[in-house]
Design an enzyme around this catalytic site. Sequence first.
Site, mmCIF file in Angstrom:
data_model
loop_
_atom_site.group_PDB
_atom_site.id
_atom_site.type_symbol
_atom_site.label_atom_id
_atom_site.label_comp_id
_atom_site.label_asym_id
_atom_site.label_seq_id
_atom_site.Cartn_x
_atom_site.Cartn_y
_atom_site.Cartn_z
ATOM 1 N N ASN A 153 44.973 32.660 40.229
ATOM 2 C CA ASN A 153 45.388 33.208 38.933
ATOM 3 C C ASN A 153 46.240 34.477 39.060
ATOM 4 O OD1 ASN A 153 42.998 34.550 39.759
ATOM 5 N ND2 ASN A 153 42.691 35.297 37.695
ATOM 6 N N GLY A 229 36.944 33.966 43.468
ATOM 7 C CA GLY A 229 37.142 32.591 43.016
ATOM 8 C C GLY A 229 35.997 32.173 42.116
ATOM 9 N N THR A 231 32.379 30.622 40.719
ATOM 10 C CA THR A 231 30.988 30.933 41.059
ATOM 11 C C THR A 231 30.388 29.888 42.009
ATOM 12 O OG1 THR A 231 30.676 32.178 39.031
ATOM 13 C CG2 THR A 231 28.686 31.281 40.039
ATOM 14 N N THR A 233 31.934 28.033 44.234
ATOM 15 C CA THR A 233 32.492 28.235 45.581
ATOM 16 C C THR A 233 31.817 29.440 46.224
ATOM 17 O OG1 THR A 233 34.604 27.518 44.650
ATOM 18 C CG2 THR A 233 34.656 28.390 46.878
ATOM 19 N N GLU A 251 33.572 38.004 44.303
ATOM 20 C CA GLU A 251 34.051 38.242 42.927
ATOM 21 C C GLU A 251 34.220 36.873 42.295
ATOM 22 O OE1 GLU A 251 34.190 41.161 41.766
ATOM 23 O OE2 GLU A 251 34.097 42.297 43.622
ATOM 24 N N CYS A 285 40.285 36.644 35.130
ATOM 25 C CA CYS A 285 38.812 36.641 35.115
ATOM 26 C C CYS A 285 38.261 37.645 34.107
ATOM 27 C CB CYS A 285 38.294 36.963 36.507
ATOM 28 S SG CYS A 285 39.023 38.478 37.145
ATOM 29 N N GLU A 464 34.486 45.848 44.771
ATOM 30 C CA GLU A 464 35.763 46.172 45.396
ATOM 31 C C GLU A 464 36.262 47.492 44.814
ATOM 32 O OE1 GLU A 464 37.858 42.351 44.507
ATOM 33 O OE2 GLU A 464 37.793 42.130 46.678
HETATM 34 P P1 NAD Z 1 38.038 28.460 43.703
HETATM 35 O O1 NAD Z 1 36.660 28.936 43.908
HETATM 36 O O2 NAD Z 1 38.271 27.016 43.495
HETATM 37 O O3 NAD Z 1 38.968 28.870 44.922
HETATM 38 C C1 NAD Z 1 39.127 30.209 45.335
HETATM 39 C C2 NAD Z 1 39.545 30.222 46.802
HETATM 40 O O4 NAD Z 1 38.475 29.729 47.585
HETATM 41 C C3 NAD Z 1 40.748 29.334 47.115
HETATM 42 O O5 NAD Z 1 41.539 29.949 48.101
HETATM 43 C C4 NAD Z 1 40.094 28.087 47.671
HETATM 44 O O6 NAD Z 1 40.925 27.346 48.530
HETATM 45 C C5 NAD Z 1 38.930 28.694 48.428
HETATM 46 N N1 NAD Z 1 37.798 27.796 48.702
HETATM 47 C C6 NAD Z 1 37.388 26.723 47.981
HETATM 48 N N2 NAD Z 1 36.314 26.159 48.568
HETATM 49 C C7 NAD Z 1 36.035 26.898 49.669
HETATM 50 C C8 NAD Z 1 35.039 26.826 50.679
HETATM 51 N N3 NAD Z 1 34.107 25.874 50.689
HETATM 52 N N4 NAD Z 1 35.039 27.754 51.652
HETATM 53 C C9 NAD Z 1 35.963 28.742 51.659
HETATM 54 N N5 NAD Z 1 36.945 28.842 50.748
HETATM 55 C C10 NAD Z 1 36.979 27.941 49.750
HETATM 56 O O7 NAD Z 1 38.603 29.306 42.484
HETATM 57 P P2 NAD Z 1 40.004 29.150 41.752
HETATM 58 O O8 NAD Z 1 39.974 27.932 40.907
HETATM 59 O O9 NAD Z 1 41.100 29.317 42.746
HETATM 60 O O10 NAD Z 1 40.022 30.457 40.833
HETATM 61 C C11 NAD Z 1 39.484 30.510 39.545
HETATM 62 C C12 NAD Z 1 38.149 31.218 39.556
HETATM 63 O O11 NAD Z 1 38.295 32.506 40.127
HETATM 64 C C13 NAD Z 1 37.593 31.463 38.175
HETATM 65 O O12 NAD Z 1 36.233 31.150 38.170
HETATM 66 C C14 NAD Z 1 37.803 32.954 37.957
HETATM 67 O O13 NAD Z 1 36.897 33.570 37.071
HETATM 68 C C15 NAD Z 1 37.608 33.462 39.335
HETATM 69 N N6 NAD Z 1 38.196 34.787 39.488
HETATM 70 C C16 NAD Z 1 37.356 35.849 39.571
HETATM 71 C C17 NAD Z 1 37.870 37.127 39.688
HETATM 72 C C18 NAD Z 1 36.979 38.325 39.802
HETATM 73 O O14 NAD Z 1 37.473 39.393 40.138
HETATM 74 N N7 NAD Z 1 35.701 38.194 39.534
HETATM 75 C C19 NAD Z 1 39.264 37.298 39.724
HETATM 76 C C20 NAD Z 1 40.083 36.181 39.621
HETATM 77 C C21 NAD Z 1 39.546 34.919 39.511
#
Ligand code: NAD
Length: 483
Positions: A153, A229, A231, A233, A251, A285, A464
């Site tokens: 995002n 990413g 929750t 994951t 996060e 997020c 962070e």
């Molecule tokens: P995601 O969890 O699908 O992926 C995030 C990252 O993790 C990607 O690089 C992905 O390739 C990697 N990944 C996936 N499976 C993995 C595994 N088994 N082992 C290691 N890495 C793995 O999330 P997304 O769809 O890319 O992002 C959207 C989510 O991120 C939303 O839930 C959003 O709320 C969250 N987000 C949170 C914050 C925060 O600061 N809290 C900020 C931005 C986005």
Amino acid sequence: MKADKYIQNYIGGKLVPPLSGKYLENIAPATGKVYSFIPDSDDRDVELAIQAAKSAFPTWSKADTRTRFRLLMRIADILEQYLEIFAQAESKDSGKTLKLATEVDIPRAQSNFRFFATSIIHFPSESHYNPGESINYTLRQPLGVVGCISPWNLPLYLLTWKIAPALAAGNCVVAKPSELTPMTAYLLAQACIKAGLPDGVLNIVHGYGSKAGQALVEHPSLKAISFTGGTETGRKIALTAAYQFKKISLEMGGKNPNIIFADCDFASMMATTLRSSFSNNGQICLCGSRIYVERPIYEQFRDEFVKRTQFLKVGDPKSTITDMGAIVSQQQYEKVLSYIKLAQEEGATILTGGQAVQLSGELSGGYYIRPTILEGLDISCRTNQEEIFGPVVTITPFDTEEEVLTYANGTQYGLSTTLWTQNLSRANRMAEQLEAGIVWINCWMERDLRTPFGGVKNSGLGREGGFEVLRFFTEPKNVCIKY
Ligand code: NAD
């Protein structure tokens, strides 16, 4: 600095293809068409990256902080110099407007490097003194090779938010950007080469999370993982990391409340609520997707909010008059539309939006959705409980402070909250009781990089930002001297 058709991994200071020779398609969300290719990396590429980082660690960890400062500042300068190329790549890869990428994403990536380049110079360690007996002091030493995993995002913004402090603290990094938005990470690799960052200090491995990401998390030489990413994951990463006692910072998702009291500054609240609802298509997020409005101004709020939302222009991310570009991927587009359908099944009234937008010409295959406002839903229904991560908000009236606190705290998440009121006592009282890592009062997305950033409950583990993240990326060692 070039957004090549075939993106390469960055390992040991070089841009290299994946060992398998396989690539994944990279789709531009604005058109729905493949426009470049990403390495489909696997455990062998991760192994090479870890070995490169391990070789670089002895020198980098002992480098004078001024050396790290100079190199990180140089990277920031290159990001600034090539702002246009970075912003265009970010917009094309993610579907966000070029304006947002130019004004927010890339400048913030520059700030991340500058901020942590200087922070490390000011990062203090502690000392504990027992008069006449002994003195203790705390060494803050880098951990070793650490992993930085980021989402789609805010691609470069969040990747650099992790990489910069990890490097500043003297660690070597293996990073895994989102497979949906890899291009600016590839440009960053080019910037690091141009800046003269020593080989292996930063390595970037592209590919699927379940393959390259999982291999990284599982690697026994990795000392810590900083992840942003979803929750689920995060949960998976935590389970893997726990077995090897790796340090983790997570996060994760959010379902943030935006609480509006009748005594708020209405104009300021309305302008900010439009942003906190629909910036980056609601794919931040920190967006406030559950809007609670005190009953005396509920109708006034609703009518004005709907009217202003209807003016938002959904369209070509490159155009300067576009407010909202494309949703990041077909999967996310379908997910958002399925939640709008679910909301209707749960009894929602769609006040505006609620449907996809069909553009023409080369944008006809893109993923566009009108900003959507839903009313009439129960607090506990799925639409109000689950993270949609799109341009969809719900609005609900409330009568008392106690009631809205229950609503606000009534989900599994606890990332941020926005609160609109002129009553200082109420603002402080509520800030204490809100279950969130961040509370914004009469503002949203005011980001001071010195502050702790993160969530509670299922939104996050660890913090962070500022010195918090430098503490995460270092190991404290107490040294006690008796005299
Ligand atoms: P995601 O969890 O699908 O992926 C995030 C990252 O993790 C990607 O690089 C992905 O390739 C990697 N990944 C996936 N499976 C993995 C595994 N088994 N082992 C290691 N890495 C793995 O999330 P997304 O769809 O890319 O992002 C959207 C989510 O991120 C939303 O839930 C959003 O709320 C969250 N987000 C949170 C914050 C925060 O600061 N809290 C900020 C931005 C986005």
